[in-house]
Design an enzyme around this catalytic site. Structure first.
Site, PDB file in Angstrom:
ATOM      1  NE  ARG A  56      31.213  33.801  35.256  1.00 23.45           N
ATOM      2  CZ  ARG A  56      32.084  34.053  34.300  1.00 23.45           C
ATOM      3  NH1 ARG A  56      31.760  34.868  33.321  1.00 23.45           N
ATOM      4  NH2 ARG A  56      33.286  33.507  34.308  1.00 23.45           N
ATOM      5  CD  GLN A  92      36.885  41.798  43.618  1.00 25.06           C
ATOM      6  OE1 GLN A  92      36.776  42.851  44.254  1.00 25.06           O
ATOM      7  NE2 GLN A  92      37.859  40.937  43.836  1.00 25.06           N
ATOM      8  CG  HIS A 139      43.633  44.146  45.514  1.00 26.09           C
ATOM      9  ND1 HIS A 139      44.572  44.937  46.147  1.00 26.09           N
ATOM     10  CD2 HIS A 139      43.478  44.677  44.268  1.00 26.09           C
ATOM     11  CE1 HIS A 139      44.952  45.899  45.314  1.00 26.09           C
ATOM     12  NE2 HIS A 139      44.306  45.759  44.177  1.00 26.09           N
TER      13      HIS A 139
HETATM   14  P1  NAD Z   1      41.829  34.785  38.951  1.00 20.83           P
HETATM   15  O1  NAD Z   1      41.864  35.608  37.741  1.00 20.83           O
HETATM   16  O2  NAD Z   1      42.887  33.753  39.165  1.00 20.83           O
HETATM   17  O3  NAD Z   1      40.484  33.947  39.044  1.00 20.83           O
HETATM   18  C1  NAD Z   1      39.241  34.485  39.124  1.00 20.83           C
HETATM   19  C2  NAD Z   1      38.184  33.409  39.031  1.00 20.83           C
HETATM   20  O4  NAD Z   1      36.938  34.123  39.061  1.00 20.83           O
HETATM   21  C3  NAD Z   1      38.145  32.620  37.738  1.00 20.83           C
HETATM   22  O5  NAD Z   1      38.892  31.457  37.770  1.00 20.83           O
HETATM   23  C4  NAD Z   1      36.671  32.320  37.646  1.00 20.83           C
HETATM   24  O6  NAD Z   1      36.354  31.220  38.480  1.00 20.83           O
HETATM   25  C5  NAD Z   1      36.005  33.540  38.192  1.00 20.83           C
HETATM   26  N1  NAD Z   1      35.630  34.560  37.185  1.00 20.83           N
HETATM   27  C6  NAD Z   1      36.385  35.068  36.206  1.00 20.83           C
HETATM   28  N2  NAD Z   1      35.733  36.019  35.516  1.00 20.83           N
HETATM   29  C7  NAD Z   1      34.535  36.130  36.087  1.00 20.83           C
HETATM   30  C8  NAD Z   1      33.413  36.945  35.823  1.00 20.83           C
HETATM   31  N3  NAD Z   1      33.405  37.849  34.821  1.00 20.83           N
HETATM   32  N4  NAD Z   1      32.338  36.795  36.628  1.00 20.83           N
HETATM   33  C9  NAD Z   1      32.337  35.891  37.619  1.00 20.83           C
HETATM   34  N5  NAD Z   1      33.374  35.086  37.919  1.00 20.83           N
HETATM   35  C10 NAD Z   1      34.458  35.198  37.159  1.00 20.83           C
HETATM   36  O7  NAD Z   1      41.738  35.784  40.197  1.00 20.83           O
HETATM   37  P2  NAD Z   1      42.753  35.911  41.409  1.00 20.83           P
HETATM   38  O8  NAD Z   1      44.102  36.283  40.900  1.00 20.83           O
HETATM   39  O9  NAD Z   1      42.597  34.736  42.307  1.00 20.83           O
HETATM   40  O10 NAD Z   1      42.177  37.221  42.129  1.00 20.83           O
HETATM   41  C11 NAD Z   1      41.087  37.171  43.025  1.00 20.83           C
HETATM   42  C12 NAD Z   1      41.304  38.257  44.062  1.00 20.83           C
HETATM   43  O11 NAD Z   1      42.459  37.956  44.830  1.00 20.83           O
HETATM   44  C13 NAD Z   1      41.532  39.636  43.464  1.00 20.83           C
HETATM   45  O12 NAD Z   1      40.937  40.592  44.311  1.00 20.83           O
HETATM   46  C14 NAD Z   1      43.034  39.761  43.508  1.00 20.83           C
HETATM   47  O13 NAD Z   1      43.454  41.108  43.538  1.00 20.83           O
HETATM   48  C15 NAD Z   1      43.336  39.061  44.814  1.00 20.83           C
HETATM   49  N6  NAD Z   1      44.693  38.549  44.996  1.00 20.83           N
HETATM   50  C16 NAD Z   1      45.290  37.820  44.025  1.00 20.83           C
HETATM   51  C17 NAD Z   1      46.547  37.291  44.234  1.00 20.83           C
HETATM   52  C18 NAD Z   1      47.218  36.432  43.190  1.00 20.83           C
HETATM   53  O14 NAD Z   1      48.342  36.079  43.377  1.00 20.83           O
HETATM   54  N7  NAD Z   1      46.584  36.041  42.117  1.00 20.83           N
HETATM   55  C19 NAD Z   1      47.207  37.515  45.455  1.00 20.83           C
HETATM   56  C20 NAD Z   1      46.558  38.240  46.455  1.00 20.83           C
HETATM   57  C21 NAD Z   1      45.302  38.754  46.204  1.00 20.83           C
END
Ligand code: NAD
Ligand code: MG
Length: 356
Positions: free
Chosen positions: A53, A91, A112
């Site tokens: 964004r 999402q 996920h």
């Molecule tokens: P996160 O919370 O670390 O980061 C998400 C990023 O998305 C933020 O840094 C920002 O850039 C953006 N964001 C945040 N809010 C937003 C909004 N309202 N609109 C648009 N963009 C926005 O997320 P994550 O932990 O990397 O998770 C991402 C995916 O990966 C999820 O599906 C999660 O289940 C999956 N996942 C995470 C991990 C983990 O260890 N964190 C491991 C495996 C899978």
């Protein structure tokens, strides 16, 4: 591939990275997973655009890392593969913005399965829907890649519109380093349900309650807070490390016979039939969608229950005791701290998940 396991496991030799040669990958989100996928893909020679964004504070971080940044809609319009790596709760809204830009034959890629499995996102029938889910936090996905090592991951195909969905997902898995370590094939349903159950009953929920219950039992009986903290929380890591390295047996082998006998005779009095019945009920709520409905409603209502429980957890006595004691032993965990904090500078809502 190997036939020693009931599931398929894929390695580098099973993946054809040329499938991404002429493709552009949009990585939406630059948090834990997003920054790692984007940088690993780019270092593997893939054309990457990060979608964020206009007001996102992650924009400057992505630019500093040498990546091209656009809005989610612009990034999706340019991309053949859209990797949705914003928080699970965000999402569905981000998907609405990008949906008009998904063309037939494009890939929607997840880490996920929650939103697909519980129908919060319903992609068109002509789009491939796949998952490559590293079994590790993003900073390790990045660090392992840079060290020439890999991060194990999961692969799932929800929809194969092109006939190549699995091969393309494997190419993505190779480009982020997962096939170096091994990618296990699963389904969106299995990944989602086992992940939710694990973090609720065993990993995050189960272990935190076990620690607090043990701590409170000792302190209520008049023992010192410091002793209770060391016994019930600090030593947990030592015990889990042994299991991680050599299985439960390696743990039993390295504790005393007294600990082994006491544990073998008493452990199932704590996690007894009643606890197992509760686990079954928790799994049932995951399977029938009750948990997903509850969490979606909770978010719509601005997280009243979550906020209250989070505050109570933070003010538990064991946290203050731990802060005090860890300050005395600061050298102990200095080398374990994650070096990447790029997911903490965002105004976002916190993680749905925890593991990994
Ligand atoms: P996160 O919370 O670390 O980061 C998400 C990023 O998305 C933020 O840094 C920002 O850039 C953006 N964001 C945040 N809010 C937003 C909004 N309202 N609109 C648009 N963009 C926005 O997320 P994550 O932990 O990397 O998770 C991402 C995916 O990966 C999820 O599906 C999660 O289940 C999956 N996942 C995470 C991990 C983990 O260890 N964190 C491991 C495996 C899978
Ligand atoms: Mg999990």
């Amino acid at each position: 591939m190997t036939d020693d396991f009931t599931t398929e496991i894929y390695y580098d030799a099973d993946a054809d990275e040329s499938l991404l040669e002429n493709a552009t990958v949009a990585v939406l989100g630059y948090g834990s997973q997003g920054h790692a996928h984007a940088q690993n893909l780019a270092d593997s020679g893939v054309d990457v655009v990060v979608g964020l964004r206009e007001e996102s504070s992650s924009r400057s971080a992505a630019r500093q890392d040498g990546l091209d940044v656009a809005t989610p809609a612009e990034a999706a319009a340019r991309a053949d593969v859209v990797s949705l790596l914003v928080p699970d709760t965000a999402q569905p809204a981000v998907y609405e913005e990008i949906e008009p830009h998904l063309e037939p034959g494009d890939t929607l890629q997840f880490a996920h399965g929650f939103n697909i499995h519980y129908n919060q996102i319903r992609p068109a029938a002509d789009v491939d829907v796949t998952m490559i889910a590293p079994k590790s936090p993003g900073h390790l996905v990045r660090r392992n890649y840079e060290n020439g090592e890999g991060t194990p991951g999961l692969l799932a195909v929800y929809r194969d519109a092109t006939g190549e969905a699995k091969e393309r997902a494997l190419a993505y898995g190779k480009a982020i380093g997962c096939t170096r370590a091994g990618v296990v094939e699963t389904t969106f349903r299995e990944e989602t349900e086992t992940d939710l159950f694990g973090e609720q009953a065993v990993l995050c929920g189960g272990i935190a309650e076990l620690i607090k219950a043990g701590y409170e039992t000792l302190v209520d009986a008049g023992y010192s807070e410091e002793m209770a903290y060391f016994e019930c929380l600090n030593e947990m890591k030592l015990i889990v490390d042994l299991m991680y390295e050599g299985g439960i047996g390696a743990m039993w082998d390295s504790v005393s016979d007294t600990a082994e006998y006491g544990g073998l005779t008493r452990g199932d009095r704590v996690v007894d039939d009643h606890a197992r019945e509760n686990m079954e009920a928790i799994l049932e709520e995951v399977q029938n969608g009750d948990f997903a409905r509850e969490w979606i409603t909770e978010n719509q209502a601005n997280r009243p229950v979550y906020t209250q429980l989070k505050d109570a957890e933070e003010s538990h006595e064991i946290e203050a005791v731990g802060d005090r004691l860890r300050a005395l032993f600061a050298w102990a965990d200095a080398e374990e701290a994650p070096e990447d904090e790029s997911n903490e500078n965002e105004d976002d809502r916190t993680h749905v998940r925890a593991d990994d």
